[in-house]
Design a protein around this motif. Structure first.
Motif, short mmCIF file in Angstrom:
data_model
loop_
_atom_site.label_atom_id
_atom_site.label_comp_id
_atom_site.label_asym_id
_atom_site.label_seq_id
_atom_site.Cartn_x
_atom_site.Cartn_y
_atom_site.Cartn_z
N LEU A 1 64.40 11.51 63.88
CA LEU A 1 63.35 12.02 64.76
C LEU A 1 63.08 11.10 65.96
N ALA A 2 62.82 9.83 65.69
CA ALA A 2 62.47 8.92 66.78
C ALA A 2 63.65 8.70 67.73
N LYS A 3 64.83 8.45 67.19
CA LYS A 3 65.99 8.19 68.05
C LYS A 3 66.38 9.41 68.88
N MET A 4 66.12 10.60 68.34
CA MET A 4 66.48 11.82 69.07
C MET A 4 65.27 12.42 69.79
N GLY A 5 64.21 11.62 69.90
CA GLY A 5 63.06 12.04 70.68
C GLY A 5 62.31 13.24 70.15
N HIS A 6 62.29 13.41 68.85
CA HIS A 6 61.61 14.55 68.22
C HIS A 6 62.07 15.88 68.82
N ARG B 1 54.42 3.71 43.98
CA ARG B 1 55.25 4.57 44.81
C ARG B 1 56.69 4.09 44.72
N ASN B 2 57.63 5.02 44.72
CA ASN B 2 59.05 4.68 44.71
C ASN B 2 59.42 4.21 46.10
N THR B 3 59.55 2.91 46.26
CA THR B 3 59.78 2.31 47.57
C THR B 3 61.08 2.79 48.19
N LYS B 4 62.13 2.92 47.40
CA LYS B 4 63.42 3.34 47.95
C LYS B 4 63.36 4.78 48.45
N LEU B 5 62.65 5.64 47.73
CA LEU B 5 62.50 7.02 48.19
C LEU B 5 61.68 7.05 49.49
N HIS B 6 60.63 6.24 49.53
CA HIS B 6 59.81 6.15 50.75
C HIS B 6 60.66 5.67 51.94
N LEU B 7 61.54 4.70 51.69
CA LEU B 7 62.40 4.19 52.76
C LEU B 7 63.37 5.26 53.26
N TYR B 8 63.83 6.12 52.36
CA TYR B 8 64.71 7.22 52.77
C TYR B 8 63.98 8.11 53.78
N PHE B 9 62.75 8.48 53.48
CA PHE B 9 62.00 9.33 54.40
C PHE B 9 61.64 8.58 55.69
N LYS B 10 61.41 7.29 55.58
CA LYS B 10 61.15 6.47 56.77
C LYS B 10 62.38 6.46 57.67
N ARG B 11 63.57 6.38 57.06
CA ARG B 11 64.81 6.42 57.84
C ARG B 11 64.99 7.79 58.51
N LEU B 12 64.62 8.85 57.81
CA LEU B 12 64.69 10.17 58.44
C LEU B 12 63.81 10.19 59.69
N SER B 13 62.64 9.62 59.57
CA SER B 13 61.71 9.59 60.70
C SER B 13 62.24 8.71 61.83
N ASN B 14 62.69 7.52 61.49
CA ASN B 14 63.11 6.56 62.52
C ASN B 14 64.50 6.84 63.08
N GLU B 15 65.45 7.14 62.22
CA GLU B 15 66.85 7.26 62.65
C GLU B 15 67.20 8.65 63.17
N GLU C 1 54.24 16.17 59.48
CA GLU C 1 53.02 15.92 60.27
C GLU C 1 53.37 15.28 61.61
N GLU C 2 54.62 14.88 61.79
CA GLU C 2 55.03 14.24 63.04
C GLU C 2 55.10 15.26 64.18
N ASP C 3 55.26 14.75 65.38
CA ASP C 3 55.29 15.57 66.61
C ASP C 3 56.40 16.61 66.55
N GLN C 4 56.00 17.88 66.57
CA GLN C 4 56.95 18.99 66.51
C GLN C 4 56.91 19.82 67.79
N SER C 5 56.40 19.25 68.84
CA SER C 5 56.23 20.03 70.07
C SER C 5 57.55 20.54 70.64
N SER C 6 58.66 19.87 70.35
CA SER C 6 59.96 20.32 70.85
C SER C 6 60.67 21.29 69.90
#
Length: 183
Positions: free
Chosen positions: A148-153, A132-146, A92-97
């Motif tokens: 997508l966000a760091k590479m500017g989507h 909710r499995n917190t560790k699994l959620h954190l894995y996906f959060k890291r995918l988003s932050n480390e 659901e995150e920004d996929q414009s690129s």
């Protein structure tokens, strides 16, 4: 007294029949949906013009998968549903690129969300879904932050995400498949 026993038996029979029917989708429709989601991910790759070398990856938490694979049927389904819901949220995150077609992503999300909803309905005791499995959620959060966000989507970031998500979906497929009768 006899009528109460009869009503209880009818109620129990209906309850058992309904619970068995609730997993009919898993037994007959999960596999085609799983294959469809993986095919859609592959279509996205074919539309990619940029290539990435995979240097920025967040490894899947295999220890969580190992725990889930030893869990009860409801625990396995719960873990698979959680993966599917997290994948949906990630896409659901920004996929414009990203260079893939929007309709492909929409189809992918429809398939993944349908899988999550239908598998969730197969879980008899929905108590597994409350926590909710917190560790699994954190894995996906890291995918988003480390990634997508760091590479500017960027398109490269989305290609890394696509590859990671494919691994996640394969693992979810393996968990659910372990519960299906052998054909």
């Amino acid at each position: 007294m006899l009528s109460r026993i009869f009503i209880a038996c009818v109620f129990l029979g209906l309850f058992c029949a309904c619970s068995a029917l609730s997993c009919r989708w898993m037994e007959h429709r999960f596999r085609p949906y799983s294959e469809n989601s993986l095919d859609l991910l592959d279509m996205m790759a074919k539309n990619m013009t940029n290539s990435t070398d995979g240097e920025n990856t967040v490894p899947f938490p295999d220890h969580l998968y190992s725990q889930a694979s030893k869990a009860s049927a409801e625990g396995k389904l719960s873990f698979a549903v959680h993966i599917l819901k997290e994948v949906s949220a990630l896409f659901e995150e920004d996929q414009s690129s990203a260079s893939w077609q929007e309709v492909t992503v929409e189809n992918f999300l429809n398939v993944v969300n349908r899988q999550a909803d239908e598998l969730h309905s197969c879980i008899k005791g929905h108590s597994h879904m409350k926590k909710r499995n917190t560790k699994l959620h954190l894995y996906f959060k890291r995918l988003s932050n480390e990634i997508l966000a760091k590479m500017g989507h960027s398109a490269d970031a989305w290609e890394l995400i696509r590859r990671e998500v494919k691994v996640c979906l394969i693992k979810a497929d393996l968990l659910v498949s372990s519960l299906l009768p052998s054909n």
